[in-house]
Design an enzyme around this catalytic site. Sequence first.
Site, PDB file in Angstrom:
ATOM      1  N   ASP A 143     -20.160   7.960   9.392  1.00 20.26           N
ATOM      2  CA  ASP A 143     -19.745   9.271   8.878  1.00 20.26           C
ATOM      3  C   ASP A 143     -20.928   9.867   8.144  1.00 20.26           C
ATOM      4  OD1 ASP A 143     -17.570  11.251   8.016  1.00 20.26           O
ATOM      5  OD2 ASP A 143     -18.304  10.557   6.072  1.00 20.26           O
ATOM      6  N   ASP A 158     -22.220  12.723   5.545  1.00 23.95           N
ATOM      7  CA  ASP A 158     -21.759  13.648   4.500  1.00 23.95           C
ATOM      8  C   ASP A 158     -22.969  14.345   3.898  1.00 23.95           C
ATOM      9  OD1 ASP A 158     -20.434  14.990   2.512  1.00 23.95           O
ATOM     10  OD2 ASP A 158     -20.009  13.221   1.294  1.00 23.95           O
ATOM     11  N   GLU A 170     -24.551  17.145   2.063  1.00 23.20           N
ATOM     12  CA  GLU A 170     -24.170  18.181   1.109  1.00 23.20           C
ATOM     13  C   GLU A 170     -25.425  18.873   0.547  1.00 23.20           C
ATOM     14  OE1 GLU A 170     -21.200  16.976  -1.731  1.00 23.20           O
ATOM     15  OE2 GLU A 170     -20.284  15.557  -0.342  1.00 23.20           O
ATOM     16  N   TYR A 213     -11.095  20.789  -1.492  1.00 23.07           N
ATOM     17  CA  TYR A 213     -10.867  20.613  -2.932  1.00 23.07           C
ATOM     18  C   TYR A 213     -12.116  21.042  -3.680  1.00 23.07           C
ATOM     19  CZ  TYR A 213     -12.473  16.086  -0.982  1.00 23.07           C
ATOM     20  OH  TYR A 213     -13.101  15.109  -0.247  1.00 23.07           O
TER      21      TYR A 213
END
Length: 388
Positions: free
Chosen positions: A147, A149, A151, A227
């Site tokens: 995965d 991620d 950012e 979120y």
Amino acid sequence: MKFSILIVVTLFAFISFTGCKPAQKPKAESNSKEYMVVAYVAGYRDFDFSTIDVSGITHINYAFGNIRDGEAVFDTTKIDGKNLTPDDLVKLNGLKSKNPDLKILVSIGGWSWSGGFSDAALTESSRKRFAESCARFVKDYQLDGIDLDWEYPNQVGAGNIHRPEDVHNFTLMLKAVREELDNLTVESDGEKHYLLSIATGADKAYVDNTELGKLGEYLDFLNIMTYDFYNGLHHVNGHHSNLNPSAQPDLDMNSVVNAVDLHTKAGFPVERINLGIPFYGRIWKGVEADGNQILFNKAETVGMGIDYVDFFQNINANGYTRYWDDTAKAPYLWNPEKKEFISYEDEESIAYKIDYLKKRGLAGIMFWEYSADHDKVLLNAALSNLKK
């Protein structure tokens, strides 16, 4: 993983709300579909991963792997004062004895460790190097996939190197990783498909700086971080994971519905999107609320993260009152004496989100993160509604 870069809005507004009476929960249609339940687990938490109840979980994403010298690595550097250890992955793989269909992935990057992505994605040779390291990572630790991620592409994130080329280079990076994972499939004589997923930002800035419409060719699924809409950058309190816009949408940072729409309009297949659910809240202190005007006020602090396990005992207790924003489908706690406001997720808001994802045709849910729950209250709420 838990944070997003958003513009701080320092406005005052009145918003209508109902009291503590629970609103009628939606009736989800009966559905035999098998939904994905992706659990992020934080390797830097003081938690025994062998105790995870995986009876309803389909995937576990271990957070995090790092990027060093352009390669995905298991970094034992401390995060929040705790060293990560590969022994965690041994424990997670051991959970397959309880759930043979469980998939274990490692998430590379996150908020703190995304600094190496832009350089790793920059050239064909750097992408090849990174992709080969991802495949090696999967093979060395007997994982079911990887995965990513990042950012964020072409955004500064936590002070990261970023460049306009990130937008297309991210696509090329995923293509390279997909090819190397497929090579592992060939090595297994086609017996095993290795998964590739990403965690995505929920806002327009993320969508504008990626090529989501092209990524479906390489990804098995993605997890939207729906979120932190109001978060640790904001001296104004507000919902951090509201399903719908509030009664004052001009003051909202985002909504779950908007985030999903941004992804699908960009061309990513809705049936491969997982909806992010936070098992933590955001707390603002010194909120300058007046009367019924509780939302969207200045505060002395920014919205600091607080795990559900650390504040559940204050729901309608200890001076805190639970309120329900029936327009946004979001709860919050307010303590007028302490002037403390907590935006959070609960069983009622989860029920509405599950109903929405079923009607929208999403793949399932992702949540951050397992150890933040209390006695599986939030996880059980999600699982029970997915089964309806």
